[in-house]
Design an enzyme around this catalytic site. Structure first.
Site, mmCIF file in Angstrom:
data_model
loop_
_atom_site.group_PDB
_atom_site.id
_atom_site.type_symbol
_atom_site.label_atom_id
_atom_site.label_comp_id
_atom_site.label_asym_id
_atom_site.label_seq_id
_atom_site.Cartn_x
_atom_site.Cartn_y
_atom_site.Cartn_z
ATOM 1 N N HIS A 282 1.706 2.636 10.815
ATOM 2 C CA HIS A 282 2.022 2.662 12.222
ATOM 3 C C HIS A 282 1.895 3.970 13.077
ATOM 4 O O HIS A 282 1.707 3.904 14.386
ATOM 5 C CB HIS A 282 3.674 2.050 12.241
ATOM 6 C CG HIS A 282 3.665 0.589 12.286
ATOM 7 N ND1 HIS A 282 3.479 -0.097 11.206
ATOM 8 C CD2 HIS A 282 4.224 -0.208 13.284
ATOM 9 C CE1 HIS A 282 3.488 -1.509 11.460
ATOM 10 N NE2 HIS A 282 3.949 -1.628 12.566
ATOM 11 N N HIS B 91 0.587 -1.205 -0.049
ATOM 12 C CA HIS B 91 0.124 0.049 -0.171
ATOM 13 C C HIS B 91 0.979 1.339 -0.134
ATOM 14 O O HIS B 91 2.250 1.302 0.339
ATOM 15 C CB HIS B 91 -1.022 0.034 1.240
ATOM 16 C CG HIS B 91 -0.506 -0.391 2.558
ATOM 17 N ND1 HIS B 91 0.241 0.686 3.247
ATOM 18 C CD2 HIS B 91 -0.371 -1.633 3.285
ATOM 19 C CE1 HIS B 91 0.762 0.170 4.303
ATOM 20 N NE2 HIS B 91 0.481 -1.212 4.468
#
Length: 532
Positions: free
Chosen positions: A420, A413
């Site tokens: 994160h 992606h």
């Protein structure tokens, strides 16, 4: 069961009034009837929805690379078919864009793949949620353009992070590579990492910009201290890879990975688990962690500190007869950490797929390699091309590709913002709302250079707020250390996650019965806010 009539005492503006209520269960007590409760529950949800609906419209700027470069060299394309230069097949890229534009599930099934690796959940970009701001209502700044000096500085930092993965954090002040990295990054005109007197130092190297990031050891206490985990304790010594376990440094390997083929090699693991002591250990930790793992651990550690670590606005701190539990206690905090993490990912996926589609650092490394070997000509900023990082990489690995910590390279992606980082920003914000940011963490520690033990750290007072910010930066920049993200992916991802969490906390403020004046917290930019 026949309905029975009973008397309920209702208090309105200090006046008591007996009312007669028909109900199938006369045992039920409380200030509201069934009908009143249902109506109030509806209005609580309606008010939250109305508030989110009327948020100011967010701008969604992009850096213009997709329209500027007809060959799409400035955009993410991993997993699609590519030519020998690693430039994407334009027909395949258009199919990806078409599916993203229509949002139709069937269109995604028609995207041509270059290998066997699939895209990571692009349809999450369209998901709705029932609490907090809608993902499409939030905005972030445009990432650095492909040819900018800003992008050049971020790529140079990534080369240096790859070159110094095996240097213990405790040796940054003396190791020749980290000293050279700090000096080199100081020459970039647009480098946005922390500095002292406009200079990158070994004390600021690879750190975040939020309050607390530059205080104490590089790693947050929440990634070192033992985790109270129910009836056991988790010691934070983790499996890590061996020194020099770097990948995608040959051109053939790099091109195969861009086309979506599985990696030919695997990580080689150290037989001894260690506390996180260097960037390789940290990049290994963020390779295998689950969504909010670091903040689940932080929450459990914080709860073990007792009531003194809770935020002073907690309504139960001054109660003579009650403690918090389902509200303002452990189940409440743990639930919101997890909730905010997933909602932050929805916001990230909207930006990744439907706005920016920023290329990953490994893709940029291929552009650098082909440019410097003469295979192609790309408008790469000269500040990067003259960086010492470039010569160090080619001397060690024989190519100009970015050495990766993971054999498979980045996830499938786009880069911007980092998932994160969005999780970290949201979860850290929730914890700052529930805990006392100025509380000093007892018995701070620092890791030994071999990662086998923790030693007392007596040099400074490390606070909850500062160490939560540092934890967020560690998790965001740990992905950079692996080579899969840019600095701005992390810094802007933290801010986006923070905005998501503030919206969630605002919606939940109206759901409590307690006398509660609202959440207060310090944002990543250092300002203090109150959520009413």
């Amino acid at each position: 069961m026949k309905e029975k009539q009973f008397t309920r005492t209702k208090v309105n503006q200090g006046k008591k009034k007996n009312i007669h209520v028909k109900c199938k269960n006369p045992c039920e007590i409380g200030p509201l009837t069934v009908q009143e409760r249902r109506k109030k529950a509806y209005h609580v949800r309606q008010k939250a929805a109305y508030s989110q609906k009327n948020r100011p419209h967010a701008d969604h700027p992009c850096n213009g690379d997709e329209s500027l470069f007809s060959n799409k060299i400035g955009n993410y394309s991993k997993g699609l078919p590519h030519n020998h230069l690693g430039e994407v097949n334009l027909k395949a890229y258009k199919a990806l864009i078409h599916s993203l534009r229509t949002g139709k599930p069937g269109d995604f099934e028609s995207i041509p793949l270059g290998g066997v690796v699939k895209f990571s959940n692009p349809q999450a970009a369209y998901a709705f949620d029932l609490v907090g701001p809608d993902s499409h209502h939030l905005g972030i700044m445009a990432p650095p353009p492909f040819s900018s000096s800003w992008e050049a500085s971020e790529m140079a930092e990534l080369y240096w992070q790859a070159l110094t993965r095996d240097v213990p954090f405790t040796d940054y002040n003396t190791n020749p590579l980290t000293v050279m990295a700090a000096s080199d990054l100081s020459t970039f005109s647009k480098f946005k990492g922390p500095k002292v007197n406009q200079v990158v130092t070994t004390d600021t190297l690879f750190r975040g910009n939020t309050p607390g990031d530059l205080i104490g050891p590089y790693i947050s206490q929440f990634l070192w201290k033992d985790i109270p985990f129910g009836a056991t304790t988790i010691v934070q010594r983790y499996r890590t890879t061996v020194a020099n376990d770097d990948h995608m440094t040959s051109y053939e390997e790099w091109l195969n990975i861009q086309n979506g083929l599985p990696p030919a090699a695997k990580n080689t693991f150290d037989s001894t688990p260690r506390y996180i002591r260097n960037s390789r250990d940290l990049s290994g930790w963020v390779h295998k962690d689950f969504t909010y793992q670091g903040f689940l651990a932080a929450c459990l550690i914080l709860l073990s500190f007792g009531g003194a670590a809770l935020d002073r606005a907690n309504p139960y701190l001054l109660s003579r007869t009650q403690d918090g539990f389902i509200t303002f206690g452990a189940p409440h905090i743990l639930d919101l950490v997890a909730k905010a993490a997933r909602t932050a990912l929805e916001a990230a996926w909207f930006q990744k797929f439907l706005i920016h589609r920023r290329l990953r650092p490994e893709e940029f490394g291929g552009r650098v390699h082909n440019h410097l070997t003469g295979a192609a000509s790309y408008p790469i900023n000269t500040e990067l091309l003259s960086s010492q990082a470039i010569s160090q990489v080619v001397n060690k690995f024989g190519t100009y590709l970015l050495p990766m910590a993971y054999p498979e390279g980045c996830p499938t992606h786009p880069a911007y913002p980092a998932g994160h980082a969005c999780i970290a920003g949201a979860a850290a914000t929730v914890l700052k709302a529930f805990f006392n940011e100025s509380f000093v963490i007892p018995n701070p520690v620092i890791v030994s250079s071999d990662g086998l033990s923790l030693l007392p750290y007596p040099e400074s007072s490390l606070t909850i707020g500062g160490e939560l910010n540092k934890l967020a930066a560690n998790i965001a920049l740990g992905r950079n250390a692996a080579g899969v993200h840019w600095r701005s992916d992390g810094s802007e991802g933290l801010k986006l996650g923070e905005t998501v969490a503030i919206g969630i906390l605002k919606d939940y403020k109206a759901t409590f019965n307690e006398n509660f004046n609202g959440f207060s917290l310090t944002k990543f930019n250092g300002t203090t806010i109150k959520i009413k």
